[in-house]
Scaffold this motif. Structure first.
Motif, PDB file in Angstrom:
ATOM      1  N   HIS A  12     -19.205 -11.655  -9.225  1.00  0.00           N
ATOM      2  CA  HIS A  12     -18.249 -12.746  -9.054  1.00  0.00           C
ATOM      3  C   HIS A  12     -17.749 -12.680  -7.618  1.00  0.00           C
ATOM      4  CE1 HIS A  12     -14.568 -15.103  -9.483  1.00  0.00           C
ATOM      5  NE2 HIS A  12     -15.016 -15.533 -10.649  1.00  0.00           N
ATOM      6  N   SER A  13     -17.593 -13.817  -6.979  1.00  0.00           N
ATOM      7  CA  SER A  13     -17.203 -13.830  -5.562  1.00  0.00           C
ATOM      8  C   SER A  13     -15.842 -13.186  -5.308  1.00  0.00           C
ATOM      9  CB  SER A  13     -17.207 -15.265  -5.022  1.00  0.00           C
ATOM     10  OG  SER A  13     -16.253 -16.050  -5.721  1.00  0.00           O
ATOM     11  N   LYS A  14     -14.966 -13.180  -6.309  1.00  0.00           N
ATOM     12  CA  LYS A  14     -13.628 -12.609  -6.129  1.00  0.00           C
ATOM     13  C   LYS A  14     -13.522 -11.168  -6.622  1.00  0.00           C
ATOM     14  CE  LYS A  14     -11.306 -17.032  -6.164  1.00  0.00           C
ATOM     15  NZ  LYS A  14     -10.266 -17.864  -6.739  1.00  0.00           N
ATOM     16  N   ALA A  15     -14.639 -10.583  -7.046  1.00  0.00           N
ATOM     17  CA  ALA A  15     -14.618  -9.206  -7.544  1.00  0.00           C
ATOM     18  C   ALA A  15     -14.230  -8.251  -6.423  1.00  0.00           C
ATOM     19  CB  ALA A  15     -15.979  -8.825  -8.109  1.00  0.00           C
ATOM     20  N   MET A  16     -13.392  -7.283  -6.774  1.00  0.00           N
ATOM     21  CA  MET A  16     -12.973  -6.257  -5.820  1.00  0.00           C
ATOM     22  C   MET A  16     -13.723  -4.970  -6.129  1.00  0.00           C
ATOM     23  SD  MET A  16      -8.892  -7.114  -5.787  1.00  0.00           S
ATOM     24  CE  MET A  16      -8.515  -5.835  -4.590  1.00  0.00           C
ATOM     25  N   LEU A  17     -14.159  -4.281  -5.085  1.00  0.00           N
ATOM     26  CA  LEU A  17     -14.896  -3.038  -5.275  1.00  0.00           C
ATOM     27  C   LEU A  17     -13.952  -1.915  -5.680  1.00  0.00           C
ATOM     28  CD1 LEU A  17     -17.379  -3.091  -2.266  1.00  0.00           C
ATOM     29  CD2 LEU A  17     -17.712  -3.920  -4.604  1.00  0.00           C
ATOM     30  N   PRO A  18     -14.429  -0.982  -6.521  1.00  0.00           N
ATOM     31  CA  PRO A  18     -13.610   0.181  -6.866  1.00  0.00           C
ATOM     32  C   PRO A  18     -13.195   0.916  -5.597  1.00  0.00           C
ATOM     33  CG  PRO A  18     -15.591   0.101  -8.223  1.00  0.00           C
ATOM     34  CD  PRO A  18     -15.749  -0.946  -7.157  1.00  0.00           C
ATOM     35  N   ALA A  19     -12.010   1.534  -5.642  1.00  0.00           N
ATOM     36  CA  ALA A  19     -11.509   2.206  -4.442  1.00  0.00           C
ATOM     37  C   ALA A  19     -10.700   3.442  -4.814  1.00  0.00           C
ATOM     38  CB  ALA A  19     -10.637   1.246  -3.640  1.00  0.00           C
ATOM     39  N   PRO A  34     -10.885 -11.400 -14.259  1.00  0.00           N
ATOM     40  CA  PRO A  34     -11.010 -12.495 -15.225  1.00  0.00           C
ATOM     41  C   PRO A  34     -10.922 -13.838 -14.505  1.00  0.00           C
ATOM     42  CG  PRO A  34      -8.776 -11.654 -15.256  1.00  0.00           C
ATOM     43  CD  PRO A  34      -9.557 -10.797 -14.274  1.00  0.00           C
ATOM     44  N   ASP A  35     -11.301 -14.920 -15.186  1.00  0.00           N
ATOM     45  CA  ASP A  35     -11.225 -16.254 -14.585  1.00  0.00           C
ATOM     46  C   ASP A  35      -9.775 -16.685 -14.358  1.00  0.00           C
ATOM     47  OD1 ASP A  35     -13.974 -16.593 -14.431  1.00  0.00           O
ATOM     48  OD2 ASP A  35     -14.090 -17.391 -16.468  1.00  0.00           O
ATOM     49  N   GLY A  36      -8.876 -16.177 -15.172  1.00  0.00           N
ATOM     50  CA  GLY A  36      -7.445 -16.475 -15.057  1.00  0.00           C
ATOM     51  C   GLY A  36      -6.680 -15.331 -15.682  1.00  0.00           C
ATOM     52  N   THR A  50     -14.704  -6.872 -14.869  1.00  0.00           N
ATOM     53  CA  THR A  50     -14.444  -6.355 -13.521  1.00  0.00           C
ATOM     54  C   THR A  50     -15.190  -7.145 -12.454  1.00  0.00           C
ATOM     55  OG1 THR A  50     -16.265  -4.788 -13.646  1.00  0.00           O
ATOM     56  CG2 THR A  50     -14.083  -4.006 -14.370  1.00  0.00           C
ATOM     57  N   GLY A  51     -16.196  -7.911 -12.869  1.00  0.00           N
ATOM     58  CA  GLY A  51     -16.965  -8.686 -11.901  1.00  0.00           C
ATOM     59  C   GLY A  51     -17.963  -7.866 -11.105  1.00  0.00           C
ATOM     60  N   ILE A  52     -18.205  -6.613 -11.522  1.00  0.00           N
ATOM     61  CA  ILE A  52     -19.157  -5.763 -10.804  1.00  0.00           C
ATOM     62  C   ILE A  52     -20.125  -5.092 -11.768  1.00  0.00           C
ATOM     63  CG2 ILE A  52     -17.578  -5.272  -8.879  1.00  0.00           C
ATOM     64  CD1 ILE A  52     -17.187  -2.447 -10.173  1.00  0.00           C
ATOM     65  N   ALA A  53     -21.272  -4.699 -11.230  1.00  0.00           N
ATOM     66  CA  ALA A  53     -22.251  -3.875 -11.936  1.00  0.00           C
ATOM     67  C   ALA A  53     -22.604  -2.721 -11.008  1.00  0.00           C
ATOM     68  CB  ALA A  53     -23.494  -4.688 -12.289  1.00  0.00           C
ATOM     69  N   LEU A  54     -22.969  -1.582 -11.592  1.00  0.00           N
ATOM     70  CA  LEU A  54     -23.270  -0.380 -10.820  1.00  0.00           C
ATOM     71  C   LEU A  54     -24.673   0.120 -11.116  1.00  0.00           C
ATOM     72  CD1 LEU A  54     -20.014   1.684 -11.534  1.00  0.00           C
ATOM     73  CD2 LEU A  54     -20.472   0.214  -9.565  1.00  0.00           C
ATOM     74  N   ALA A  55     -25.235   0.849 -10.162  1.00  0.00           N
ATOM     75  CA  ALA A  55     -26.469   1.606 -10.368  1.00  0.00           C
ATOM     76  C   ALA A  55     -26.106   3.068 -10.137  1.00  0.00           C
ATOM     77  CB  ALA A  55     -27.566   1.150  -9.422  1.00  0.00           C
ATOM     78  N   ILE A  56     -25.703   3.740 -11.209  1.00  0.00           N
ATOM     79  CA  ILE A  56     -25.319   5.149 -11.125  1.00  0.00           C
ATOM     80  C   ILE A  56     -26.599   5.982 -11.110  1.00  0.00           C
ATOM     81  CG2 ILE A  56     -24.119   7.026 -12.315  1.00  0.00           C
ATOM     82  CD1 ILE A  56     -22.197   4.875 -13.418  1.00  0.00           C
ATOM     83  N   ASP A  86     -23.660   4.808 -18.590  1.00  0.00           N
ATOM     84  CA  ASP A  86     -24.893   5.568 -18.420  1.00  0.00           C
ATOM     85  C   ASP A  86     -25.626   5.152 -17.148  1.00  0.00           C
ATOM     86  OD1 ASP A  86     -24.806   7.100 -20.877  1.00  0.00           O
ATOM     87  OD2 ASP A  86     -25.208   5.219 -21.922  1.00  0.00           O
ATOM     88  N   ALA A  87     -26.464   6.055 -16.651  1.00  0.00           N
ATOM     89  CA  ALA A  87     -27.204   5.813 -15.414  1.00  0.00           C
ATOM     90  C   ALA A  87     -28.176   4.637 -15.532  1.00  0.00           C
ATOM     91  CB  ALA A  87     -27.950   7.078 -14.995  1.00  0.00           C
ATOM     92  N   ASP A  88     -28.590   4.282 -16.740  1.00  0.00           N
ATOM     93  CA  ASP A  88     -29.546   3.177 -16.881  1.00  0.00           C
ATOM     94  C   ASP A  88     -28.884   1.849 -17.256  1.00  0.00           C
ATOM     95  OD1 ASP A  88     -28.907   4.051 -19.435  1.00  0.00           O
ATOM     96  OD2 ASP A  88     -30.968   4.119 -20.160  1.00  0.00           O
ATOM     97  N   TYR A  89     -27.551   1.785 -17.278  1.00  0.00           N
ATOM     98  CA  TYR A  89     -26.847   0.530 -17.573  1.00  0.00           C
ATOM     99  C   TYR A  89     -26.676  -0.271 -16.290  1.00  0.00           C
ATOM    100  CZ  TYR A  89     -23.263  -2.774 -19.019  1.00  0.00           C
ATOM    101  OH  TYR A  89     -22.562  -3.926 -19.281  1.00  0.00           O
ATOM    102  N   ARG A  90     -27.002  -1.559 -16.335  1.00  0.00           N
ATOM    103  CA  ARG A  90     -26.902  -2.409 -15.154  1.00  0.00           C
ATOM    104  C   ARG A  90     -26.057  -3.656 -15.378  1.00  0.00           C
ATOM    105  NH1 ARG A  90     -28.404   1.659 -13.557  1.00  0.00           N
ATOM    106  NH2 ARG A  90     -30.115   2.155 -12.142  1.00  0.00           N
ATOM    107  N   GLY A  91     -25.375  -3.744 -16.507  1.00  0.00           N
ATOM    108  CA  GLY A  91     -24.559  -4.916 -16.791  1.00  0.00           C
ATOM    109  C   GLY A  91     -23.169  -4.810 -16.187  1.00  0.00           C
ATOM    110  N   GLU A  92     -22.386  -5.870 -16.392  1.00  0.00           N
ATOM    111  CA  GLU A  92     -21.018  -5.895 -15.881  1.00  0.00           C
ATOM    112  C   GLU A  92     -20.166  -4.836 -16.570  1.00  0.00           C
ATOM    113  OE1 GLU A  92     -17.323  -8.976 -15.049  1.00  0.00           O
ATOM    114  OE2 GLU A  92     -18.966  -9.626 -16.353  1.00  0.00           O
ATOM    115  N   LEU A  93     -19.321  -4.183 -15.786  1.00  0.00           N
ATOM    116  CA  LEU A  93     -18.361  -3.247 -16.360  1.00  0.00           C
ATOM    117  C   LEU A  93     -17.250  -4.054 -17.015  1.00  0.00           C
ATOM    118  CD1 LEU A  93     -19.873  -1.362 -14.394  1.00  0.00           C
ATOM    119  CD2 LEU A  93     -17.711  -0.234 -13.987  1.00  0.00           C
ATOM    120  N   GLY A  94     -17.029  -3.790 -18.292  1.00  0.00           N
ATOM    121  CA  GLY A  94     -15.940  -4.407 -19.029  1.00  0.00           C
ATOM    122  C   GLY A  94     -14.996  -3.314 -19.490  1.00  0.00           C
TER     123      GLY A  94
END
Length: 147
Positions: A12-19, A34-36, A50-56, A86-94
């Motif tokens: 998502h364009s407004k997603a913020m990266l973990p910090a 979220p959208d709102g 969260t609007g992000i996906a990870l490759a752990i 898990d290291a093989d999950y590539r979907g959005e973090l919820g």
């Protein structure tokens, strides 16, 4: 301190990266995307995107943990904690949150809602045996040492 590289994809364009919020923090804050606004009624739970996906990397996992301030001040925590990525999950973090407080809890885009800890994973090899080694504790559990 050891570091590893984790690839992050903004979904998502407004997603913020973990910090990391301090130099020695173990966990990175995760941000709501979220959208709102999302209203979580007392006693209810919901999933917050969260609007992000990870490759752990293989050999590691992501542990999603509650933020102590949300628990203390609002009674808001995570339903399954720690949640495992898990290291093989590539979907959005919820983030599955629950409101144990007495008032509605409002999640807005950009709110810090959980922490992400990256941890090594060890695979177990199970060995079936007839008997286990005895210990002083043996089968004692669930408060057997006192409250």
């Amino acid at each position: 301190m050891k570091t590893i590289t984790i690839k992050v994809k903004r979904l998502h364009s407004k997603a913020m990266l973990p910090a990391y919020m301090s130099p020695h923090a173990a966990g990175m804050d995760l941000y709501a995307c979220p959208d709102g606004e999302v209203v979580v009624k007392p006693g209810c739970r919901t999933i917050v995107p969260t609007g992000i996906a990870l490759a752990i990397p293989v050999g590691y996992e992501g542990q999603v943990r509650p933020r102590s301030g949300l628990a203390l001040h609002h009674g808001v925590t995570l339903v399954n904690t720690p949640g495992t990525i898990d290291a093989d999950y590539r979907g959005e973090l919820g983030i599955i949150i629950i409101n144990h407080g007495d008032e509605d809890f409002v999640v807005s885009p950009g709110d810090r809602i959980a922490q992400l800890v990256i941890a090594p994973v060890h695979r177990a090899v199970l060995e079936t045996v007839e008997e286990l080694d005895e210990t002083d504790r043996n089968e004692g559990g669930f408060g057997h040492t006192g409250f």
